[in-house]
Motif scaffolding. Structure first.
Motif, PDB file in Angstrom:
ATOM      1  N   ILE A 125      24.243 -20.452 -33.711  1.00 49.79           N
ATOM      2  CA  ILE A 125      25.366 -19.805 -33.289  1.00 49.79           C
ATOM      3  C   ILE A 125      25.641 -18.716 -34.380  1.00 49.79           C
ATOM      4  N   ILE A 126      25.679 -18.934 -35.366  1.00 46.88           N
ATOM      5  CA  ILE A 126      26.066 -17.909 -36.386  1.00 46.88           C
ATOM      6  C   ILE A 126      24.844 -16.651 -36.510  1.00 46.88           C
ATOM      7  N   GLN A 127      23.665 -17.074 -36.466  1.00 48.28           N
ATOM      8  CA  GLN A 127      22.542 -16.372 -36.578  1.00 48.28           C
ATOM      9  C   GLN A 127      22.433 -15.405 -35.261  1.00 48.28           C
ATOM     10  N   GLN A 128      22.766 -15.994 -33.991  1.00 46.25           N
ATOM     11  CA  GLN A 128      22.693 -15.089 -32.838  1.00 46.25           C
ATOM     12  C   GLN A 128      23.916 -14.107 -32.926  1.00 46.25           C
ATOM     13  N   LEU A 129      25.003 -14.370 -33.185  1.00 44.59           N
ATOM     14  CA  LEU A 129      26.085 -13.660 -33.716  1.00 44.59           C
ATOM     15  C   LEU A 129      25.922 -12.267 -34.486  1.00 44.59           C
ATOM     16  N   LEU A 130      25.163 -12.705 -35.475  1.00 42.82           N
ATOM     17  CA  LEU A 130      25.182 -11.825 -36.704  1.00 42.82           C
ATOM     18  C   LEU A 130      23.790 -10.811 -36.117  1.00 42.82           C
TER      19      LEU A 130
END
Length: 109
Positions: free
Chosen positions: A85-90
């Motif tokens: 999730i964090i990778q996608q958001l960033l």
């Protein structure tokens, strides 16, 4: 700069597919088929497919049996999902496709 995100990013509609991706990744790393995993945990192959695609929300004991097969903690599924999730958001944030407010990302100065 710390990055914070809103709780709605962790809703089941987003979380279950990512947990499924984590399970699929572990299965493929072990060069195991869905059929083999299903047999080891005594469920149908179709249910493994649905878990991996995020279409099925299975019971906790099933996730525990899957974790045991791969010798990981069930926490690893959640941690891997949060990392994705964090990778996608960033990626989206830094590519300029969305601003932080759209995704609930804000930095604290």
């Amino acid at each position: 700069i710390p990055i914070y995100y809103q709780e709605d990013l962790l809703v089941p509609e987003r979380l279950y597919p990512l947990i499924g991706q984590s399970i699929k990744r572990l299965r493929q790393q072990q060069r195991m088929t869905q059929e083999q995993l299903a047999e080891l945990i005594d469920i149908d192959q179709k249910q493994i497919s649905q878990i991996e695609s995020g279409k099925a929300r299975t019971r906790l004991p099933t996730y525990l049996r899957i974790a045991n097969v791969f010798h990981v903690s069930i926490d690893d599924f959640l941690a891997d999902a949060l990392r994705l999730i964090i990778q996608q958001l960033l990626r989206q944030f830094y590519s300029g496709k969305v601003n932080g407010d759209c995704w609930g990302i804000s930095s604290v100065q």
